[in-house]
Scaffold this motif. Structure first.
Motif, PDB file in Angstrom:
ATOM      1  N   ILE A 172      32.945 -32.334   9.667  1.00 26.48           N
ATOM      2  CA  ILE A 172      32.399 -32.711  10.730  1.00 26.48           C
ATOM      3  C   ILE A 172      33.317 -31.838  12.100  1.00 26.48           C
ATOM      4  CG2 ILE A 172      34.018 -35.057  10.695  1.00 26.48           C
ATOM      5  CD1 ILE A 172      31.036 -36.472  11.981  1.00 26.48           C
ATOM      6  N   TRP A 173      32.345 -31.706  12.567  1.00 22.72           N
ATOM      7  CA  TRP A 173      33.313 -31.343  14.288  1.00 22.72           C
ATOM      8  C   TRP A 173      31.807 -31.705  14.802  1.00 22.72           C
ATOM      9  CZ3 TRP A 173      32.322 -27.586  10.335  1.00 22.72           C
ATOM     10  CH2 TRP A 173      31.380 -26.730  11.067  1.00 22.72           C
ATOM     11  N   LEU A 174      32.804 -31.588  16.639  1.00 22.92           N
ATOM     12  CA  LEU A 174      31.086 -32.566  17.525  1.00 22.92           C
ATOM     13  C   LEU A 174      31.086 -31.525  17.932  1.00 22.92           C
ATOM     14  CD1 LEU A 174      32.729 -36.086  18.150  1.00 22.92           C
ATOM     15  CD2 LEU A 174      31.134 -35.814  17.137  1.00 22.92           C
ATOM     16  N   ALA A 175      30.458 -31.224  19.159  1.00 24.44           N
ATOM     17  CA  ALA A 175      29.829 -30.155  19.645  1.00 24.44           C
ATOM     18  C   ALA A 175      30.480 -30.102  21.312  1.00 24.44           C
ATOM     19  CB  ALA A 175      28.519 -29.963  20.486  1.00 24.44           C
ATOM     20  N   ASP A 176      31.055 -31.028  22.244  1.00 26.18           N
ATOM     21  CA  ASP A 176      31.643 -31.327  23.180  1.00 26.18           C
ATOM     22  C   ASP A 176      32.377 -32.820  23.074  1.00 26.18           C
ATOM     23  OD1 ASP A 176      31.795 -32.168  26.163  1.00 26.18           O
ATOM     24  OD2 ASP A 176      30.814 -30.259  26.413  1.00 26.18           O
ATOM     25  N   ARG A 177      33.800 -32.453  23.785  1.00 25.31           N
ATOM     26  CA  ARG A 177      34.533 -33.463  24.012  1.00 25.31           C
ATOM     27  C   ARG A 177      34.026 -34.818  24.669  1.00 25.31           C
ATOM     28  NH1 ARG A 177      39.656 -32.597  23.840  1.00 25.31           N
ATOM     29  NH2 ARG A 177      39.812 -30.434  24.549  1.00 25.31           N
TER      30      ARG A 177
END
Length: 181
Positions: A101-106
């Motif tokens: 998983i990874w998110l697009a923005d902090r």
């Protein structure tokens, strides 16, 4: 399938081929990239170029044509696309798979959205593919990710998935099984 891939907070939309470049950019060019990839913190896991990403995330991750080999989903929160989650090849004999998983923005981190996405995907894999063991393998330096996985029911294990290849010199393996829920 829609009901299996959503909660009151979040929806996992099956990714399409048109999402591939956007998902690549979220991984390689966001304000969270340095927390997962590349120097100075992760010299052992460099940021991939397009050819490397494209070679790892083949079209079936985005078109649903080979669900036993892997699938990507776009995380949707309050009408915004906020990241991606995927599972890799499902081993039918061991009833297991590995996720990432990874998110697009902090700005989307620290809200429990990653944890929620992991829970949704794990429930989907357990119900739809009879997965009894779901693995994740972050760097031990990624403390926020580890805490999130633990909140989603993962525990550290020494048992590695079949054909496992670590991405980091300090990879730790966590597993979620029916008996850890």
């Amino acid at each position: 399938m829609k009901k299996l891939l959503s909660s009151e907070l979040l929806t996992l939309r099956p990714a399409r081929l048109g999402d591939k470049i956007k998902i690549f950019n979220w991984l390689t060019n966001s304000n969270l990239t340095a927390e997962m990839l590349g120097p100075p913190t992760f010299p052992d896991n460099p940021v991939p170029n397009w050819e490397e990403f494209d070679g790892d995330y083949l079209d079936y991750y985005f078109d649903g044509s080979q669900p036993m080999k892997g699938r990507c989903f776009v995380l949707e929160y309050e009408g915004q696309e906020i990241g991606q989650i995927n599972y890799n090849v499902i081993n039918p004999q061991r009833k297991s798979t590995e996720i990432d998983i990874w998110l697009a923005d902090r700005k989307f981190s620290g809200k429990g959205l990653g944890t929620e996405a992991v829970k949704i995907l794990c429930n989907y894999l357990e119900r739809s593919f009879d997965c009894e063991a779901i693995y994740v393998a972050p760097s031990s330096r990624n403390l926020n990710a580890i805490k999130s996985y633990q909140k989603a029911g993962f525990i550290k294990t020494d048992q590695l998935p079949e054909n496992f290849a670590a991405d980091y010199a300090d990879t730790i393996v966590l597993v979620r099984t029916a008996n850890t829920l």
